[in-house]
Design a protein around this motif. Structure first.
Motif, PDB file in Angstrom:
ATOM      1  N   VAL A 138      55.754  19.508  17.761  1.00 30.27           N
ATOM      2  CA  VAL A 138      57.043  20.190  17.627  1.00 30.27           C
ATOM      3  C   VAL A 138      56.942  21.071  16.385  1.00 30.27           C
ATOM      4  CG1 VAL A 138      59.506  19.909  17.173  1.00 30.27           C
ATOM      5  CG2 VAL A 138      58.364  18.410  18.820  1.00 30.27           C
ATOM      6  N   VAL A 139      57.204  22.358  16.549  1.00 36.37           N
ATOM      7  CA  VAL A 139      57.131  23.307  15.447  1.00 36.37           C
ATOM      8  C   VAL A 139      58.504  23.506  14.841  1.00 36.37           C
ATOM      9  CG1 VAL A 139      56.566  25.691  14.836  1.00 36.37           C
ATOM     10  CG2 VAL A 139      55.186  24.482  16.491  1.00 36.37           C
ATOM     11  N   ARG A 140      59.493  23.626  15.711  1.00 30.03           N
ATOM     12  CA  ARG A 140      60.856  23.858  15.274  1.00 30.03           C
ATOM     13  C   ARG A 140      61.692  22.642  15.668  1.00 30.03           C
ATOM     14  NH1 ARG A 140      62.802  27.874  18.641  1.00 30.03           N
ATOM     15  NH2 ARG A 140      63.980  26.289  19.706  1.00 30.03           N
ATOM     16  N   PRO A 141      62.035  21.811  14.681  1.00 25.08           N
ATOM     17  CA  PRO A 141      62.832  20.617  15.012  1.00 25.08           C
ATOM     18  C   PRO A 141      64.168  21.018  15.633  1.00 25.08           C
ATOM     19  CG  PRO A 141      62.260  20.666  12.670  1.00 25.08           C
ATOM     20  CD  PRO A 141      61.775  21.938  13.274  1.00 25.08           C
ATOM     21  N   PRO A 142      64.756  20.087  16.370  1.00 25.60           N
ATOM     22  CA  PRO A 142      66.046  20.396  17.018  1.00 25.60           C
ATOM     23  C   PRO A 142      67.119  20.712  15.988  1.00 25.60           C
ATOM     24  CG  PRO A 142      65.566  18.059  17.160  1.00 25.60           C
ATOM     25  CD  PRO A 142      64.350  18.727  16.576  1.00 25.60           C
ATOM     26  N   GLY A 143      68.010  21.627  16.381  1.00 28.45           N
ATOM     27  CA  GLY A 143      69.093  22.071  15.503  1.00 28.45           C
ATOM     28  C   GLY A 143      70.093  21.017  15.346  1.00 28.45           C
TER      29      GLY A 143
END
Length: 143
Positions: A138-143
């Motif tokens: 995962v590069v961009r964790p969940p908002g």
């Protein structure tokens, strides 16, 4: 929040946004509602092709539902509800990093038929990254 959103509202990059509301023909709208009812609590399960046909979905109806933001098409005859990618990132962020396709499939409770195009979509969106050994992270964790 995602579970509460219905078109034209959607969650994208951690923000609630509105998409232009397109009116669906009544039979397509009823079919979308049946998909929501049957798969709302199983966001990573996709109806099989024969079930889509039973619901009244052909290529034209799927296209209309996708354009209206009511369904997300991952591949031919592989559709999910629109919030599935964001939900998937949340689940995948909880896995030991990096993770394999098999680990993702098991964590999402889905099949390879759904997991492969879903992970490819997440890669294209920059939420996950495929590594040289075919594992992902995962590069961009969940908002």
């Amino acid at each position: 929040v995602t579970a509460l959103l219905r078109p034209p509202l959607r969650l994208r990059d951690g923000l609630v946004t509105a998409t232009p509301q397109q009116t669906l023909p009544d039979p397509v709208a009823r079919a979308v509602e049946r998909v929501r009812a049957e798969y709302g609590d199983r966001p990573f399960q996709a109806p099989e092709a024969h079930h889509l046909a039973d619901l009244g979905f052909g290529p034209r109806e799927i296209g209309a539902a996708v354009r209206a933001g009511a369904l997300l098409q991952l591949a031919e005859n592989v559709v999910l509800l629109p919030g599935a990618p964001d939900d998937a990132v949340r689940v995948l962020a909880g896995l030991p990093q990096p993770f394999t396709l098999s680990a993702a499939r098991q964590a999402l409770g889905t099949t390879r038929r759904v997991a492969v195009p879903l992970l490819e979509l997440l890669d294209r969106r920059g939420a996950t990254r495929r590594l040289p050994d075919d594992a992902r992270e995962v590069v961009r964790p969940p908002g």
